[in-house]
Design an enzyme around this catalytic site. Structure first.
Site, PDB file in Angstrom:
ATOM      1  N   LYS A   1     -44.794 -24.992  -5.820  1.00 49.40           N
ATOM      2  CA  LYS A   1     -43.981 -23.777  -5.759  1.00 49.40           C
ATOM      3  C   LYS A   1     -44.297 -23.002  -4.478  1.00 49.40           C
ATOM      4  O   LYS A   1     -45.342 -22.364  -4.375  1.00 49.40           O
ATOM      5  CB  LYS A   1     -44.255 -22.858  -6.959  1.00 49.40           C
TER       6      LYS A   1
ATOM      7  N   GLY B   1     -53.468 -17.882  -2.388  1.00 47.23           N
ATOM      8  CA  GLY B   1     -52.797 -16.587  -2.383  1.00 47.23           C
ATOM      9  C   GLY B   1     -53.809 -15.481  -2.544  1.00 47.23           C
ATOM     10  O   GLY B   1     -54.988 -15.645  -2.222  1.00 47.23           O
TER      11      GLY B   1
ATOM     12  N   GLY C   1     -54.916 -14.789  -8.094  1.00 51.13           N
ATOM     13  CA  GLY C   1     -55.891 -15.839  -8.450  1.00 51.13           C
ATOM     14  C   GLY C   1     -56.543 -15.553  -9.804  1.00 51.13           C
ATOM     15  O   GLY C   1     -56.736 -16.466 -10.614  1.00 51.13           O
TER      16      GLY C   1
ATOM     17  N   GLU D   1     -57.860 -20.681  -3.585  1.00 54.13           N
ATOM     18  CA  GLU D   1     -58.123 -20.278  -2.194  1.00 54.13           C
ATOM     19  C   GLU D   1     -57.547 -18.885  -2.050  1.00 54.13           C
ATOM     20  O   GLU D   1     -56.328 -18.718  -1.994  1.00 54.13           O
ATOM     21  CB  GLU D   1     -57.425 -21.234  -1.223  1.00 54.13           C
TER      22      GLU D   1
HETATM   23  P1  NAD Z   1     -49.613 -13.835  -3.535  1.00 53.79           P
HETATM   24  O1  NAD Z   1     -50.849 -14.014  -4.300  1.00 53.79           O
HETATM   25  O2  NAD Z   1     -48.798 -12.633  -3.795  1.00 53.79           O
HETATM   26  O3  NAD Z   1     -48.633 -15.075  -3.740  1.00 53.79           O
HETATM   27  C1  NAD Z   1     -49.031 -16.405  -3.513  1.00 53.79           C
HETATM   28  C2  NAD Z   1     -48.135 -17.319  -4.312  1.00 53.79           C
HETATM   29  O4  NAD Z   1     -48.326 -17.035  -5.691  1.00 53.79           O
HETATM   30  C3  NAD Z   1     -46.651 -17.156  -4.055  1.00 53.79           C
HETATM   31  O5  NAD Z   1     -46.023 -18.414  -4.143  1.00 53.79           O
HETATM   32  C4  NAD Z   1     -46.211 -16.266  -5.197  1.00 53.79           C
HETATM   33  O6  NAD Z   1     -44.846 -16.420  -5.532  1.00 53.79           O
HETATM   34  C5  NAD Z   1     -47.092 -16.752  -6.323  1.00 53.79           C
HETATM   35  N1  NAD Z   1     -47.320 -15.775  -7.380  1.00 53.79           N
HETATM   36  C6  NAD Z   1     -47.218 -14.425  -7.318  1.00 53.79           C
HETATM   37  N2  NAD Z   1     -47.486 -13.879  -8.524  1.00 53.79           N
HETATM   38  C7  NAD Z   1     -47.782 -14.896  -9.357  1.00 53.79           C
HETATM   39  C8  NAD Z   1     -48.159 -14.977 -10.736  1.00 53.79           C
HETATM   40  N3  NAD Z   1     -48.275 -13.887 -11.487  1.00 53.79           N
HETATM   41  N4  NAD Z   1     -48.409 -16.200 -11.268  1.00 53.79           N
HETATM   42  C9  NAD Z   1     -48.307 -17.316 -10.507  1.00 53.79           C
HETATM   43  N5  NAD Z   1     -47.940 -17.294  -9.213  1.00 53.79           N
HETATM   44  C10 NAD Z   1     -47.683 -16.108  -8.637  1.00 53.79           C
HETATM   45  O7  NAD Z   1     -50.063 -13.939  -2.022  1.00 53.79           O
HETATM   46  P2  NAD Z   1     -49.157 -13.814  -0.738  1.00 53.79           P
HETATM   47  O8  NAD Z   1     -48.862 -12.364  -0.540  1.00 53.79           O
HETATM   48  O9  NAD Z   1     -48.020 -14.770  -0.803  1.00 53.79           O
HETATM   49  O10 NAD Z   1     -50.160 -14.350   0.382  1.00 53.79           O
HETATM   50  C11 NAD Z   1     -51.139 -13.581   0.925  1.00 53.79           C
HETATM   51  C12 NAD Z   1     -52.469 -13.826   0.255  1.00 53.79           C
HETATM   52  O11 NAD Z   1     -52.809 -15.216   0.301  1.00 53.79           O
HETATM   53  C13 NAD Z   1     -53.614 -13.140   0.957  1.00 53.79           C
HETATM   54  O12 NAD Z   1     -54.449 -12.547   0.012  1.00 53.79           O
HETATM   55  C14 NAD Z   1     -54.328 -14.254   1.685  1.00 53.79           C
HETATM   56  O13 NAD Z   1     -55.661 -13.989   1.967  1.00 53.79           O
HETATM   57  C15 NAD Z   1     -54.140 -15.384   0.759  1.00 53.79           C
HETATM   58  N6  NAD Z   1     -54.303 -16.665   1.455  1.00 53.79           N
HETATM   59  C16 NAD Z   1     -55.434 -17.396   1.223  1.00 53.79           C
HETATM   60  C17 NAD Z   1     -55.636 -18.594   1.880  1.00 53.79           C
HETATM   61  C18 NAD Z   1     -56.880 -19.399   1.645  1.00 53.79           C
HETATM   62  O14 NAD Z   1     -56.888 -20.574   1.955  1.00 53.79           O
HETATM   63  N7  NAD Z   1     -57.940 -18.843   1.106  1.00 53.79           N
HETATM   64  C19 NAD Z   1     -54.662 -19.084   2.761  1.00 53.79           C
HETATM   65  C20 NAD Z   1     -53.514 -18.319   2.962  1.00 53.79           C
HETATM   66  C21 NAD Z   1     -53.349 -17.117   2.289  1.00 53.79           C
END
Ligand code: NAD
Length: 501
Positions: free
Chosen positions: A176, A229, A234, A251
């Site tokens: 996704k 994310g 997480g 991650e």
């Molecule tokens: P996010 O957590 O909002 O979303 C990430 C993904 O999760 C998206 O596909 C989103 O649609 C989905 N999602 C959102 N709510 C959800 C839920 N309740 N249940 C399941 N899935 C859900 O993050 P973002 O704003 O898209 O990305 C930024 C974040 O990602 C930052 O915190 C960044 O540090 C992190 N990130 C981490 C890494 C790593 O490898 N550690 C790499 C890239 C980004």
């Protein structure tokens, strides 16, 4: 451009018929309309992935055959004429970075996991030990159906990091992508199937996280969930995975410290600080956003950072001369501006940035761009030093001793990355060993080695991606213990229990 969900080897409409637009964040123009996945589509994608795992050829192929297919995918990605441009338009990342980092690293990820699939023995025969006579074999087997959920910052690379290890190990996957940036993940699925990946092995369903992501994380049909994310989501994924006791790979976010020691070459260190912090307008999980500078060089280095930040060129992400493009959306720029306001309240105005840039080329949306912003003399307990901003904002904090630098660096809930800039490698290594972070760079940053593990200490995650550690996390272990009775008459089966009863 109109694109659909990729399920069971073909593009398909969403069951609801709903579509949503994705925009070029630099111009605000719509670039594609995409089918929006809902719960029925999750069910269809999981049924396809389940069937491909339980009855299809993929898990039953030899590792060498799977490796060959991964290499074919890598070749097709490498020679794809439009992939870098598609990624730059969808994500707002600069074409320069995407061409030299994201696309080659995505290609390299498929090659690296092909090598691991080929060279990791499927079975290990343990040497004979008379305390456990008989034959003991440890087998590595795929886990089953995996779910991958990825963010919008490096969409192609994050997709590659989920897809390549999962399928290399013989699993099937439902991926996704984030709704803001689904195009290259869908393209990857198409490329993989053209290369010969059997239907159902890789399914890509863009849709809202609260609906599609939650359904995947909680489904009893999913055997493992891998999520990249925010830390907040997480935590939610862990909750959702818990009733079915699914393994989770997380991650998450970061607030990585970049320590500049008094023996560093200031010019080189200033470059490293800007590179660590402002790549992709600061939208990198491992960005070095907390800069810790030894007091004797504090003023000089801070001044250099301001001068060098002012020289970064904003522009069209598709222009190879642009150093910085927009944030991923206007909303992300608003989010950054809100944090800058918090910082102004906490420590006063930033010493540079804190606004949208002027003088952008015609046609670009100024509201989506944001200047590199530096807050000086920041208390490490301030919100802007503790919370992930995910934009071009850094805090600079002075320290006196190496011990103090280590304590400040570790004073965070996160532990994704860290760095030490120093002219004395021995001193830098000693500090690196004391930092609570999954990756530490010395005189460098963002220098990934696809053979090395990547992931976080503390609330930056659970588990590791990449390298053999990442590969093994997509396998489960089985011990087959053969009773030696048939071969060795002197050792009857179930000897102890048999005598007891
Ligand atoms: P996010 O957590 O909002 O979303 C990430 C993904 O999760 C998206 O596909 C989103 O649609 C989905 N999602 C959102 N709510 C959800 C839920 N309740 N249940 C399941 N899935 C859900 O993050 P973002 O704003 O898209 O990305 C930024 C974040 O990602 C930052 O915190 C960044 O540090 C992190 N990130 C981490 C890494 C790593 O490898 N550690 C790499 C890239 C980004």
């Amino acid at each position: 451009m109109r694109t659909r969900l990729f399920i069971d080897g073909q593009f398909q409409e969403a069951a609801s018929g709903e579509i949503f637009p994705t925009r070029d964040p630099a111009r605000l123009t719509e670039i594609a309309h995409i089918s929006r996945a809902g719960l029925e589509d999750v069910d269809r994608a999981l049924a396809a992935a389940r069937h491909a795992f339980d009855h299809g050829p993929w898990p039953r192929m030899s590792p060498a055959e799977r490796a060959e297919l991964l290499r074919a995918i890598a070749d097709r990605l490498e020679s794809h004429p439009d992939l870098a441009e598609l990624e730059a338009r969808d994500s707002g990342g600069t074409i320069r970075r995407i061409s030299v980092m994201d696309v080659p690293w995505a290609v390299g990820t498929f090659r690296a996991f092909a090598d691991l699939a080929e060279h990791t023995p499927e079975e290990v025969d343990l040497p004979f030990d008379e305390r456990a006579p008989g034959r003991h074999v440890v087998r590595r087997e795929p886990i089953g159906v995996c779910a991958g959920i990825i963010p919008w910052n490096f969409p192609l690379l994050m997709a590659a990091w989920k897809v390549a290890p999962a399928i290399a190990a013989g699993n099937t996957l439902v991926l996704k992508p984030a709704c803001m940036t689904p195009l290259t993940a869908l393209e990857l699925a198409d490329v993989a199937h053209r290369a010969g990946l059997p239907p159902g092995v890789l399914n890509v369903i863009p849709g809202p996280g609260e609906v599609v992501g939650e359904a995947l994380a909680s489904s009893p049909l999913v055997d493992k969930v891998a999520f990249t994310g925010s830390t907040a989501v997480g935590r939610r994924i862990m909750e959702l995975a818990s009733p079915t006791v699914k393994p989770v790979l997380l991650e998450l976010g970061g607030k990585s410290a970049n320590i500049v020691l008094d023996d560093a070459d200031l010019d080189v260190a200033a470059g490293a600080v800007l590179w660590a912090a402002f790549i992709h307008a600061g939208q990198a999980c491992e960005a070095g956003t907390r800069v810790l500078v030894q007091r004797s060089i504090f003023e000089e280095l801070t001044q250099l950072l301001v001068e060098r930040a002012a020289a970064l060129r904003f522009g069209d992400p598709l222009d190879p001369d642009s150093d910085l493009g927009p944030l991923a959306s206007r909303d992300r720029a608003k989010h950054v501006a809100a944090y800058v306001a918090i910082g102004v309240g906490e420590v006063g105005p930033p010493i540079c940035g804190g606004a949208h840039p002027d003088g952008l080329p015609e046609g670009l949306d100024r509201e989506a761009f944001y200047l590199p912003t530096i807050f000086k003399d920041v208390d490490n307990r301030a919100r802007i030093a503790q919370e992930e901003i995910f934009g071009p904002v850094i805090t600079v904090t002075a320290f006196d001793t190496d011990d103090e630098a280590v304590a400040l660096a570790n004073d965070t809930i996160y532990g994704l990355a860290a760095g030490v800039q120093s002219g004395d490698v021995g001193r830098a290594r000693a500090i690196a060993r004391r930092l609570q972070a999954g990756t530490v760079w010395i005189n460098d940053w963002h220098a990934f080695d696809l053979r090395a593990p990547f992931g976080g200490y503390k609330q930056s995650g659970i588990g590791r991606e990449l390298g053999r550690w990442g590969f093994e996390s997509y396998q489960q272990l089985k011990h087959i213990g053969e009773n030696p009775a048939l071969e060795q008459a002197s050792h009857p089966p179930l000897a102890v229990l048999g005598n007891a009863v």
